[in-house]
Design a protein around this motif. Structure first.
Motif, PDB file in Angstrom:
ATOM      1  N   VAL A 100       0.841  -1.204   0.000  1.00 30.78           N
ATOM      2  CA  VAL A 100       0.000   0.000   0.000  1.00 30.78           C
ATOM      3  C   VAL A 100       0.870   1.245   0.000  1.00 30.78           C
ATOM      4  O   VAL A 100       0.618   2.198  -0.752  1.00 30.78           O
ATOM      5  N   SER A 101       1.916   1.220   0.833  1.00 34.07           N
ATOM      6  CA  SER A 101       2.824   2.369   0.895  1.00 34.07           C
ATOM      7  C   SER A 101       3.560   2.565  -0.424  1.00 34.07           C
ATOM      8  O   SER A 101       3.710   3.696  -0.910  1.00 34.07           O
ATOM      9  N   LEU A 102       4.016   1.438  -1.019  1.00 33.97           N
ATOM     10  CA  LEU A 102       4.725   1.539  -2.297  1.00 33.97           C
ATOM     11  C   LEU A 102       3.804   2.047  -3.400  1.00 33.97           C
ATOM     12  O   LEU A 102       4.230   2.821  -4.269  1.00 33.97           O
ATOM     13  N   LYS A 103       2.545   1.609  -3.334  1.00 32.80           N
ATOM     14  CA  LYS A 103       1.594   2.074  -4.345  1.00 32.80           C
ATOM     15  C   LYS A 103       1.387   3.574  -4.231  1.00 32.80           C
ATOM     16  O   LYS A 103       1.390   4.292  -5.236  1.00 32.80           O
ATOM     17  N   LYS A 104       1.223   4.041  -2.990  1.00 36.51           N
ATOM     18  CA  LYS A 104       1.062   5.477  -2.783  1.00 36.51           C
ATOM     19  C   LYS A 104       2.315   6.229  -3.222  1.00 36.51           C
ATOM     20  O   LYS A 104       2.229   7.278  -3.875  1.00 36.51           O
ATOM     21  N   SER A 105       3.472   5.667  -2.862  1.00 34.30           N
ATOM     22  CA  SER A 105       4.729   6.321  -3.249  1.00 34.30           C
ATOM     23  C   SER A 105       4.887   6.353  -4.761  1.00 34.30           C
ATOM     24  O   SER A 105       5.331   7.350  -5.327  1.00 34.30           O
ATOM     25  N   ASN A 106       4.521   5.237  -5.403  1.00 30.33           N
ATOM     26  CA  ASN A 106       4.635   5.182  -6.859  1.00 30.33           C
ATOM     27  C   ASN A 106       3.700   6.194  -7.518  1.00 30.33           C
ATOM     28  O   ASN A 106       4.078   6.882  -8.481  1.00 30.33           O
ATOM     29  N   GLU A 107       2.480   6.287  -6.981  1.00 38.34           N
ATOM     30  CA  GLU A 107       1.543   7.274  -7.524  1.00 38.34           C
ATOM     31  C   GLU A 107       2.052   8.689  -7.285  1.00 38.34           C
ATOM     32  O   GLU A 107       1.934   9.562  -8.150  1.00 38.34           O
ATOM     33  N   GLU A 108       2.638   8.876  -6.088  1.00 37.14           N
ATOM     34  CA  GLU A 108       3.186  10.195  -5.774  1.00 37.14           C
ATOM     35  C   GLU A 108       4.347  10.538  -6.701  1.00 37.14           C
ATOM     36  O   GLU A 108       4.485  11.676  -7.170  1.00 37.14           O
ATOM     37  N   ILE A 109       5.185   9.520  -6.978  1.00 35.35           N
ATOM     38  CA  ILE A 109       6.321   9.748  -7.889  1.00 35.35           C
ATOM     39  C   ILE A 109       5.817  10.133  -9.271  1.00 35.35           C
ATOM     40  O   ILE A 109       6.360  11.042  -9.923  1.00 35.35           O
ATOM     41  N   LYS A 110       4.775   9.436  -9.709  1.00 32.33           N
ATOM     42  CA  LYS A 110       4.212   9.763 -11.031  1.00 32.33           C
ATOM     43  C   LYS A 110       3.673  11.183 -11.053  1.00 32.33           C
ATOM     44  O   LYS A 110       3.892  11.936 -12.028  1.00 32.33           O
ATOM     45  N   VAL A 111       2.951  11.547  -9.963  1.00 35.26           N
ATOM     46  CA  VAL A 111       2.403  12.902  -9.892  1.00 35.26           C
ATOM     47  C   VAL A 111       3.523  13.929  -9.870  1.00 35.26           C
ATOM     48  O   VAL A 111       3.486  14.943 -10.592  1.00 35.26           O
ATOM     49  N   GLN A 112       4.541  13.651  -9.031  1.00 37.57           N
ATOM     50  CA  GLN A 112       5.668  14.591  -8.940  1.00 37.57           C
ATOM     51  C   GLN A 112       6.432  14.674 -10.252  1.00 37.57           C
ATOM     52  O   GLN A 112       6.883  15.750 -10.652  1.00 37.57           O
ATOM     53  N   GLU A 113       6.558  13.536 -10.915  1.00 33.66           N
ATOM     54  CA  GLU A 113       7.255  13.545 -12.202  1.00 33.66           C
ATOM     55  C   GLU A 113       6.479  14.352 -13.230  1.00 33.66           C
ATOM     56  O   GLU A 113       7.068  15.125 -14.021  1.00 33.66           O
ATOM     57  N   GLN A 114       5.153  14.173 -13.209  1.00 27.19           N
ATOM     58  CA  GLN A 114       4.323  14.948 -14.125  1.00 27.19           C
ATOM     59  C   GLN A 114       4.443  16.436 -13.822  1.00 27.19           C
ATOM     60  O   GLN A 114       4.564  17.272 -14.735  1.00 27.19           O
ATOM     61  N   ARG A 115       4.425  16.762 -12.522  1.00 31.39           N
ATOM     62  CA  ARG A 115       4.559  18.165 -12.158  1.00 31.39           C
ATOM     63  C   ARG A 115       5.948  18.694 -12.474  1.00 31.39           C
ATOM     64  O   ARG A 115       6.115  19.864 -12.845  1.00 31.39           O
ATOM     65  N   ARG A 116       6.950  17.825 -12.294  1.00 32.88           N
ATOM     66  CA  ARG A 116       8.305  18.260 -12.629  1.00 32.88           C
ATOM     67  C   ARG A 116       8.427  18.578 -14.115  1.00 32.88           C
ATOM     68  O   ARG A 116       9.033  19.588 -14.506  1.00 32.88           O
ATOM     69  N   ARG A 117       7.854  17.690 -14.928  1.00 37.20           N
ATOM     70  CA  ARG A 117       7.890  17.937 -16.369  1.00 37.20           C
ATOM     71  C   ARG A 117       7.142  19.217 -16.726  1.00 37.20           C
ATOM     72  O   ARG A 117       7.600  20.016 -17.556  1.00 37.20           O
TER      73      ARG A 117
END
Length: 483
Positions: free
Chosen positions: A245-262
């Protein structure tokens, strides 16, 4: 070696160890019981011989010890059929009956014990036919008892030795050993089967965890392991589920942050390209003397403003990375927070007036706050500047008051406000409350509030925000007192 074989071996060793301990204990106890029963039986024979075949008579005032030989012979025949032999001694070396029966050595120490009334029990004693000690073939290992006989005055008059061949008892031991060996072999076979099922049960659950781990490693964070809450493996399964569950949240957060970074990189490139293009055009105009003399001052001022804008973009990113990586150390102290509010008011008055806004400061003349001075200024400046960016022809109010063991500051505006969805994300990096607007008016980097949150945590403070779309926004900053 695979885990299932390791578990099988461990369970098998444990089972066999227990079986061997139980088997040895059983054999030892049985062996002692056989000797005990044999001795009790031999003592019974000795008592029968004593009461039926031995007499003490008074003759001329003296006690005479006599034997009923016929009864003794009858008893000898009956006992010999059971491979039991008896001998009657009148002294350590003198045999009264029978002359050719089995005899054994009675030590002086044993004779003393017999005089004291003790009944001796011996597990293994060397016996032989009377008068034939040298003939090895006639020697036998005997298990016997020695029972003393006393006259009425308490004098030892005879000792009855009743014994059975050790070989007879050994035969019983041998049968027990064989039966025990068969039981152990059967138990070992069953132990292997039980060990296999136990090991299979444990390793099967571990294999499920392994497959689930492999699935997570391949990027599937929706996998879940059954948790029956029974033992440590179930605790491990529970921890594994929490991890996924934590990894899923982290992975989703990474995707969101990556999208925002881009998105930020695109916005930053756009934001930087505009001032750089402006500066480059003005420099070329100045270089080729294409700008009229009366406009050169405005051109230089424009280049200065665009340069400051680029510096702000770079500094905000550098500040955030330093704060996030812990490279900034704080110097906490008590100071008058009202002075900071008034200074921020003066610094941003011009910028606010460009948007038709006004800044008001409300609070006591002096209000002590415990924080890092420079970071406190940065926090208030960022929030006030953010309020100006999202407010047109409005009022930005900065207020201060004393709370319970804390200092409270509020920055309110009557600007465009935010929706509930926007409120959830304002503390995220590179997030802009209105991403459809790309100009600098609505945030240059999306890092301002993320920096505010990090600095508030470093100052042990708390920041809260309430907002309503189309009505306005209020940021509340709470700084605890020194403790």
């Amino acid at each position: 070696m695979k885990l299932i074989y390791q578990q099988m071996l461990a369970f098998f060793i444990l089972i066999m160890t227990l079986l061997l301990i139980l088997g040895f204990s059983f054999f030892h106890v049985t062996r002692e019981m056989i000797y005990e029963n044999t001795w009790e039986q031999l003592e019974g024979y000795a008592y029968s011989l004593k009461t039926q075949s031995m007499m003490i008579q008074n003759e001329n005032g003296k006690q005479v010890f006599t034997l009923d030989v016929d009864k003794l012979r009858t008893s000898e025949v009956l006992l010999s059929n059971q491979q039991v032999h008896f001998t009657i001694y009148t002294s350590r070396t003198n045999v009264l009956y029978p002359e050719q029966g089995y005899q054994s050595v009675i030590s002086a120490k044993d004779w003393t014990k017999l005089k004291n009334g003790e009944i001796l029990r011996r597990k293994s004693d060397l016996g032989w036919r009377g008068g034939d000690r040298q003939n090895v073939q006639n020697q036998q290992r005997m298990t016997d008892i020695l029972a003393p006989c006393f006259d009425s005055s308490g004098k030892l008059v005879a000792v009855i030795s009743v014994g059975a061949k050790v070989s007879s008892i050994q035969e019983s031991f041998t049968k027990i050993q064989k039966n025990l060996l068969y039981v152990l072999l059967l138990s070992a076979f069953l132990g292997i089967i039980i060990s296999y099922f136990l090991a299979h049960y444990v390793t099967k659950r571990i294999s499920k965890l392994r497959k689930a781990t492999r699935a997570v490693a391949n990027g599937n964070f929706d996998v879940k392991v059954i948790d029956n809450k029974r033992d440590e493996l179930d605790d491990l399964a529970n921890d594994f589920n929490k991890m996924t569950v934590s990894l899923k949240k982290s992975n989703e957060e990474i995707k969101v942050q990556e999208q925002r970074r881009r998105q930020f990189m695109a916005d930053a490139a756009h934001e930087m390209r505009t001032p750089l293009t402006t500066i480059n055009g003005l420099l070329e105009g100045l270089a080729y003397d294409a700008i009229p003399e009366e406009d050169k001052g405005k051109s230089i001022e424009l280049m200065r403003n665009e340069t400051k804008r680029l510096i702000r973009l770079v500094n905000e990113n550098l500040d955030y990375e330093k704060i996030r990586s812990g490279q900034i150390s704080l110097r906490l102290s008590n100071f008058n927070g009202m002075n900071v509010l008034r200074n921020v008011q003066e610094q941003l008055r011009k910028k606010a007036s460009e948007s038709g806004d006004s800044i008001e400061v409300n609070g006591p003349e002096k209000l002590d706050v415990y924080a890092d001075y420079d970071r406190f200024v940065q926090i208030v400046f960022n929030i006030t500047q953010n309020a100006i960016q999202f407010t047109e022809n409005g009022i930005i109010t900065i207020s201060a008051e004393r709370g319970h063991r804390c200092s409270i500051f509020r920055v309110s505006d009557n600007g465009i406000g935010m929706s509930d969805e926007q409120l959830k994300n304002i503390w995220e990096r590179y997030y802009k409350a209105d991403p459809s607007r790309k100009n600098t008016k609505y945030g240059e980097s999306g890092l301002g509030l993320a920096i505010v949150q990090q600095l508030m945590e470093m100052n042990k403070g708390k920041v809260e925000v309430i907002s309503k779309l189309g009505v306005g926004t209020t940021f509340t900053l709470i700084f605890p007192d020194e403790r």
